[in-house]
Design a protein around this motif. Structure first.
Motif, PDB file in Angstrom:
ATOM      1  N   VAL A 107      41.160  36.535  55.181  1.00  0.00           N
ATOM      2  CA  VAL A 107      39.582  37.097  54.786  1.00  0.00           C
ATOM      3  C   VAL A 107      39.461  35.839  54.043  1.00  0.00           C
ATOM      4  O   VAL A 107      40.073  35.190  53.170  1.00  0.00           O
ATOM      5  N   ILE A 108      38.289  35.534  54.283  1.00  0.00           N
ATOM      6  CA  ILE A 108      37.394  34.918  52.867  1.00  0.00           C
ATOM      7  C   ILE A 108      36.380  35.474  52.602  1.00  0.00           C
ATOM      8  O   ILE A 108      35.042  35.990  52.260  1.00  0.00           O
ATOM      9  N   GLY A 109      36.616  35.392  50.935  1.00  0.00           N
ATOM     10  CA  GLY A 109      35.661  36.674  50.453  1.00  0.00           C
ATOM     11  C   GLY A 109      34.581  36.080  49.930  1.00  0.00           C
ATOM     12  O   GLY A 109      34.548  35.059  49.014  1.00  0.00           O
ATOM     13  N   PHE A 110      33.108  36.896  50.131  1.00  0.00           N
ATOM     14  CA  PHE A 110      32.235  36.426  48.922  1.00  0.00           C
ATOM     15  C   PHE A 110      32.972  36.171  47.037  1.00  0.00           C
ATOM     16  O   PHE A 110      32.349  35.448  46.934  1.00  0.00           O
ATOM     17  N   VAL A 111      33.122  37.392  46.909  1.00  0.00           N
ATOM     18  CA  VAL A 111      33.847  38.022  45.688  1.00  0.00           C
ATOM     19  C   VAL A 111      35.318  37.675  45.473  1.00  0.00           C
ATOM     20  O   VAL A 111      35.597  38.446  46.586  1.00  0.00           O
ATOM     21  N   TRP A 112      36.284  38.199  44.862  1.00  0.00           N
ATOM     22  CA  TRP A 112      37.305  38.037  44.505  1.00  0.00           C
ATOM     23  C   TRP A 112      37.032  40.431  44.726  1.00  0.00           C
ATOM     24  O   TRP A 112      36.549  40.545  44.121  1.00  0.00           O
ATOM     25  N   PRO A 113      38.154  41.097  45.759  1.00  0.00           N
ATOM     26  CA  PRO A 113      37.326  42.540  45.270  1.00  0.00           C
ATOM     27  C   PRO A 113      37.075  42.844  44.101  1.00  0.00           C
ATOM     28  O   PRO A 113      38.030  43.139  42.725  1.00  0.00           O
ATOM     29  N   GLU A 114      36.744  44.074  43.746  1.00  0.00           N
ATOM     30  CA  GLU A 114      36.771  44.351  41.925  1.00  0.00           C
ATOM     31  C   GLU A 114      36.537  46.069  42.600  1.00  0.00           C
ATOM     32  O   GLU A 114      34.974  46.089  42.707  1.00  0.00           O
ATOM     33  N   PRO A 115      36.977  46.545  42.711  1.00  0.00           N
ATOM     34  CA  PRO A 115      36.858  48.413  43.654  1.00  0.00           C
ATOM     35  C   PRO A 115      36.613  49.369  42.434  1.00  0.00           C
ATOM     36  O   PRO A 115      36.159  49.933  42.538  1.00  0.00           O
ATOM     37  N   LYS A 116      36.384  48.514  41.231  1.00  0.00           N
ATOM     38  CA  LYS A 116      35.957  49.409  39.781  1.00  0.00           C
ATOM     39  C   LYS A 116      34.905  48.867  39.440  1.00  0.00           C
ATOM     40  O   LYS A 116      33.683  50.323  38.720  1.00  0.00           O
TER      41      LYS A 116
ATOM     42  N   ASP B 241      50.079  39.804  58.239  1.00  0.00           N
ATOM     43  CA  ASP B 241      50.298  39.209  57.001  1.00  0.00           C
ATOM     44  C   ASP B 241      48.910  38.616  56.851  1.00  0.00           C
ATOM     45  O   ASP B 241      48.344  37.879  57.188  1.00  0.00           O
ATOM     46  N   ILE B 242      48.412  38.906  55.380  1.00  0.00           N
ATOM     47  CA  ILE B 242      47.204  38.659  54.776  1.00  0.00           C
ATOM     48  C   ILE B 242      47.078  37.588  53.985  1.00  0.00           C
ATOM     49  O   ILE B 242      47.718  37.691  52.752  1.00  0.00           O
ATOM     50  N   THR B 243      46.389  36.447  54.170  1.00  0.00           N
ATOM     51  CA  THR B 243      45.814  35.833  52.724  1.00  0.00           C
ATOM     52  C   THR B 243      44.092  35.328  52.304  1.00  0.00           C
ATOM     53  O   THR B 243      43.570  36.014  53.812  1.00  0.00           O
ATOM     54  N   PHE B 244      44.205  35.866  50.877  1.00  0.00           N
ATOM     55  CA  PHE B 244      42.655  36.481  51.047  1.00  0.00           C
ATOM     56  C   PHE B 244      42.171  34.712  50.337  1.00  0.00           C
ATOM     57  O   PHE B 244      42.594  34.531  48.851  1.00  0.00           O
ATOM     58  N   ALA B 245      41.106  34.701  50.788  1.00  0.00           N
ATOM     59  CA  ALA B 245      40.631  33.054  49.910  1.00  0.00           C
ATOM     60  C   ALA B 245      39.453  33.287  49.305  1.00  0.00           C
ATOM     61  O   ALA B 245      38.131  34.139  50.175  1.00  0.00           O
ATOM     62  N   SER B 246      38.838  32.850  48.005  1.00  0.00           N
ATOM     63  CA  SER B 246      37.552  32.557  47.582  1.00  0.00           C
ATOM     64  C   SER B 246      37.019  31.482  47.630  1.00  0.00           C
ATOM     65  O   SER B 246      37.889  30.723  46.552  1.00  0.00           O
TER      66      SER B 246
ATOM     67  N   ASN C   3      37.752  42.473  36.365  1.00  0.00           N
ATOM     68  CA  ASN C   3      37.940  43.191  37.029  1.00  0.00           C
ATOM     69  C   ASN C   3      38.084  43.109  38.749  1.00  0.00           C
ATOM     70  O   ASN C   3      38.400  44.248  39.310  1.00  0.00           O
ATOM     71  N   THR C   4      38.793  41.977  38.597  1.00  0.00           N
ATOM     72  CA  THR C   4      39.136  41.359  39.984  1.00  0.00           C
ATOM     73  C   THR C   4      40.442  42.243  40.300  1.00  0.00           C
ATOM     74  O   THR C   4      41.448  42.689  39.462  1.00  0.00           O
ATOM     75  N   PHE C   5      40.822  42.446  41.609  1.00  0.00           N
ATOM     76  CA  PHE C   5      41.648  44.162  41.884  1.00  0.00           C
ATOM     77  C   PHE C   5      42.921  42.281  41.958  1.00  0.00           C
ATOM     78  O   PHE C   5      43.189  41.671  42.568  1.00  0.00           O
ATOM     79  N   ASP C   6      44.134  42.680  41.664  1.00  0.00           N
ATOM     80  CA  ASP C   6      45.465  42.248  41.659  1.00  0.00           C
ATOM     81  C   ASP C   6      45.906  42.152  43.602  1.00  0.00           C
ATOM     82  O   ASP C   6      46.585  43.079  43.211  1.00  0.00           O
TER      83      ASP C   6
ATOM     84  N   ASP D 140      45.630  33.970  63.077  1.00  0.00           N
ATOM     85  CA  ASP D 140      45.291  34.736  64.422  1.00  0.00           C
ATOM     86  C   ASP D 140      43.974  35.602  64.123  1.00  0.00           C
ATOM     87  O   ASP D 140      42.893  35.859  65.284  1.00  0.00           O
ATOM     88  N   VAL D 141      43.206  35.887  63.378  1.00  0.00           N
ATOM     89  CA  VAL D 141      42.246  37.087  62.644  1.00  0.00           C
ATOM     90  C   VAL D 141      41.368  36.307  61.669  1.00  0.00           C
ATOM     91  O   VAL D 141      42.648  36.425  60.636  1.00  0.00           O
ATOM     92  N   VAL D 142      40.529  36.111  61.529  1.00  0.00           N
ATOM     93  CA  VAL D 142      39.780  35.678  60.210  1.00  0.00           C
ATOM     94  C   VAL D 142      38.228  36.395  60.153  1.00  0.00           C
ATOM     95  O   VAL D 142      38.116  37.124  61.290  1.00  0.00           O
ATOM     96  N   LEU D 143      38.431  37.105  58.976  1.00  0.00           N
ATOM     97  CA  LEU D 143      37.510  38.125  58.258  1.00  0.00           C
ATOM     98  C   LEU D 143      36.308  37.218  57.054  1.00  0.00           C
ATOM     99  O   LEU D 143      36.891  36.945  56.338  1.00  0.00           O
ATOM    100  N   PHE D 144      35.554  36.908  58.090  1.00  0.00           N
ATOM    101  CA  PHE D 144      33.985  36.629  56.992  1.00  0.00           C
ATOM    102  C   PHE D 144      33.439  38.065  56.346  1.00  0.00           C
ATOM    103  O   PHE D 144      32.705  38.773  56.494  1.00  0.00           O
ATOM    104  N   ASP D 145      33.021  37.922  55.084  1.00  0.00           N
ATOM    105  CA  ASP D 145      32.715  38.734  53.668  1.00  0.00           C
ATOM    106  C   ASP D 145      31.448  38.737  53.672  1.00  0.00           C
ATOM    107  O   ASP D 145      31.061  37.767  52.424  1.00  0.00           O
ATOM    108  N   ARG D 146      30.567  39.303  54.826  1.00  0.00           N
ATOM    109  CA  ARG D 146      29.434  39.357  54.535  1.00  0.00           C
ATOM    110  C   ARG D 146      28.701  37.344  55.142  1.00  0.00           C
ATOM    111  O   ARG D 146      29.346  36.358  55.490  1.00  0.00           O
ATOM    112  N   PHE D 147      28.084  37.846  55.708  1.00  0.00           N
ATOM    113  CA  PHE D 147      27.246  36.743  56.463  1.00  0.00           C
ATOM    114  C   PHE D 147      26.975  35.406  56.314  1.00  0.00           C
ATOM    115  O   PHE D 147      27.684  34.326  56.537  1.00  0.00           O
ATOM    116  N   MET D 148      27.329  34.970  54.582  1.00  0.00           N
ATOM    117  CA  MET D 148      26.924  34.468  53.573  1.00  0.00           C
ATOM    118  C   MET D 148      28.823  33.316  53.903  1.00  0.00           C
ATOM    119  O   MET D 148      28.121  32.160  54.126  1.00  0.00           O
TER     120      MET D 148
END
Length: 427
Positions: free
Chosen positions: A7-16, A37-42, A49-52, A80-88
Motif C-alpha cells: 500500500v502506497i499511502g498519501f499519508v500515514w493512516p490517522e483514524p482519529k 502480508d502487508i507493507t505500508f509505504a509513504s 495521530n499516526t496509527f501504529d 502481488d498487489v499494489v494499492l495506490f491511496d488516491r490518484f496523486m
C-alpha cells in the motif's frame, strides 16, 4: 507463502483524525483476511495521530518521491498487489510499479471522487449549478486517467459509480463498490448509549484541513447557528476536528454557544453525549464519516443532500432495502433529515432537539441503516473473489482495457518523464 500487498499511502493512516484514515484500516483488515502480508509505504511524515501499524503486524517503509530508490525497494519486495491511496500517488508511483512489477495487480483507492468535489467547490464559488463543463475539470481528467491505468478502482459511493459509468462511460469492470466496512451496533451496545433526556447539545466534527469541513463550519457560524439560537437561546454547538488553525479557533464564541473544541481523542465519547449532529456540507464527495460516527452513537443528524449522498440509497447487497430520495425526503428512512435551505435545516434541527419521540425514531433508523447498508459481511466475500478473479485473468483484463494501455504509452507518460527529470536534476 502468503500473498504480498504493498500500500502506497498519501499519508500515514490517522483514524482519529479523518474518515479516510478509518477506511484505510478497514481495507487493510480486509486484505489481511484474504491472506495478504502487508507493507505500508509513504513519503509523508508521521504525526502524533499516526496509527501504529505494527500492532496489526503490518510492515512500514518510508519512501522518497522522484527517486530510483523506490524502484529497488519495490523490485525486491515483488508484491502481488499494489494499492495506490488516491490518484496523486498513482501518478507518482504507478509507472515505477508497472516497470518493476509488471504482473502485480494495480488497484486505486479513490477515497472519494476528487474531480466531483472540485466541481462542486467551483460551482459554490461561482454561485452556479453543477455543469458538465465544471465536472470536466483538470482534477477529473487526471483522476480518470489514473483509473484507466489501474486494473481496478475502489469507489466508496454508489452515486459516484453512477456518474463514472453514465457521464464518463467508464467500464464497470474497472470499478468496484467498496463503502465503509462496519460492524453493526449490537442491541447491547445500543442500550448503553445515553438517552435523549441525558444529552444536551449539538455537535459537528471533521478534519479542518479538509476544505468542505471548514466551509461547513463557516456556514454554520454565519447562517444556520444564529437561526437555531433564536429558538434555542441556551443551546450550544460543539465543534470538533483535527488540525484546527487560528482561522478556526477565532470562530469560538462562548456567548453565542459556538464552541471550538478541537481534536477529539475519542469521537465516540463526544458524539454519544450530543443530542443532534449537524452536517450542512455545501460541497464534497464520497461518504461522510461524521454521519457514520453519529449513527454508531445513536445521534440523529440534520444534513445537506451532499452530506447524505450515497449514505441511504438502495443497493443490491442490502438484506432489507432502505431507499431515500433527496427530492422527497420528508418520509425517507434516514437517521435524521436532509435539508439544503437554511430555514428548513434550522426547523428540522430544532425539531430533533426538542422532540424525544421523533429523535428516538431517527436513532433507531440509523442503527438499521448501518446494518443494512454498511455491514462488512455484505461486501467481504465479493471483494475477495473480485481480487482473486483479476489476479487469475489479468492478461485478458488488461487487453480489454485499451484506453489504459494507451495511457501507458510513452507519449502519454508526462508524469514519468517529469519525475525522471526531477530525479536527474536532484542527483
Amino acid at each position: 507463502m502468503n500473498k504480498r500487498l504493498l500500500v502506497i499511502g498519501f499519508v500515514w493512516p490517522e483514524p482519529k483524525s479523518s474518515a479516510a484514515g478509518s477506511r484505510m484500516l478497514q481495507l487493510l483488515e480486509q486484505f489481511q483476511s484474504q491472506g495478504f502480508d502487508i507493507t505500508f509505504a509513504s513519503t509523508a511524515k508521521k504525526s502524533a495521530n499516526t496509527f501504529d501499524l505494527s500492532t496489526l503486524n503490518i510492515a512500514t517503509q518510508a519512501i522518497k518521491l522522484n527517486d530510483a530508490s523506490f524502484d529497488d525497494f519495490v523490485s525486491q519486495l515483488q508484491p502481488d498487489v499494489v494499492l495506490f491511496d488516491r490518484f496523486m500517488i498513482e501518478e507518482q508511483f504507478g509507472w515505477r510499479v508497472a516497470e518493476q512489477c509488471p504482473d502485480a495487480l494495480r488497484i486505486l483507492d479513490t477515497e472519494d471522487f476528487h474531480g466531483l468535489r472540485k466541481a462542486r467547490e467551483l460551482a459554490l464559488k461561482q454561485n452556479t449549478e453543477l455543469t458538465t463543463e465544471l465536472l470536466q475539470n483538470d482534477t477529473t481528467k487526471r483522476e480518470i486517467a489514473s483509473m484507466y491505468r489501474c486494473d481496478l478502482s475502489l469507489i466508496i459511493s454508489e452515486a459516484e459509480i453512477e456518474i463514472l459509468t453514465t457521464q464518463f462511460k467508464i467500464d464497470i469492470a474497472l470499478l468496484c463498490y467498496v463503502p465503509f466496512l462496519l460492524e453493526p451496533v449490537s442491541k447491547a451496545a445500543q442500550s448503553q448509549l445515553p438517552l435523549f433526556e441525558n444529552r444536551g447539545h449539538f455537535i459537528t466534527i471533521g478534519n479542518f484541513l479538509h476544505p468542505p469541513n471548514y466551509d461547513a463550519v463557516l456556514y454554520l457560524k454565519q447562517t444556520i447557528w444564529p437561526l437555531i439560537r433564536k429558538q434555542l437561546s441556551k443551546a450550544e454547538l460543539h465543534i470538533y476536528g483535527a488540525y484546527e488553525s487560528q482561522k478556526v479557533t477565532q470562530l469560538h464564541n462562548e456567548k453565542e454557544g459556538f464552541l471550538i473544541k478541537g481534536f477529539a481523542e475519542d469521537v465516540n465519547a463526544v458524539m454519544k453525549n450530543a443530542k443532534v449532529c449537524l452536517a450542512p456540507l455545501r460541497f464534497g464527495a464520497g461518504l461522510k464519516g461524521k454521519l457514520v460516527d453519529a449513527m454508531q452513537n445513536g445521534t440523529p443528524c440534520v444534513m445537506s443532500s451532499i452530506a447524505a449522498e450515497g449514505m441511504f440509497s438502495f443497493n443490491a447487497c442490502q438484506t432489507e432495502p432502505v431507499e431515500v430520495s433527496p427530492e422527497d425526503n420528508s418520509n425517507s428512512i434516514t437517521n435524521g433529515f436532509i435539508e439544503d435551505q437554511a430555514e428548513t435545516f434550522t426547523q428540522k434541527a430544532v425539531e430533533l432537539y426538542t422532540n424525544g419521540n421523533l429523535w428516538k425514531t431517527k436513532q433507531e433508523q440509523g442503527f438499521k441503516i448501518l446494518e443494512n447498508r454498511f455491514s462488512k459481511t455484505h461486501f467481504t466475500q465479493d471483494f475477495a473473489e473480485r481480487i482473486a478473479s483479476l489476479q487469475s485473468n489479468i492478461k485478458s483484463h488488461r487487453e480489454n482495457n485499451f484506453i489504459g494501455n494507451l495511457l501507458q504509452h510513452q507519449t502519454m507518460q508526462s508524469t514519468k518523464y517529469m519525475s525522471k527529470w526531477i530525479e536527474e536534476k536532484n542527483s
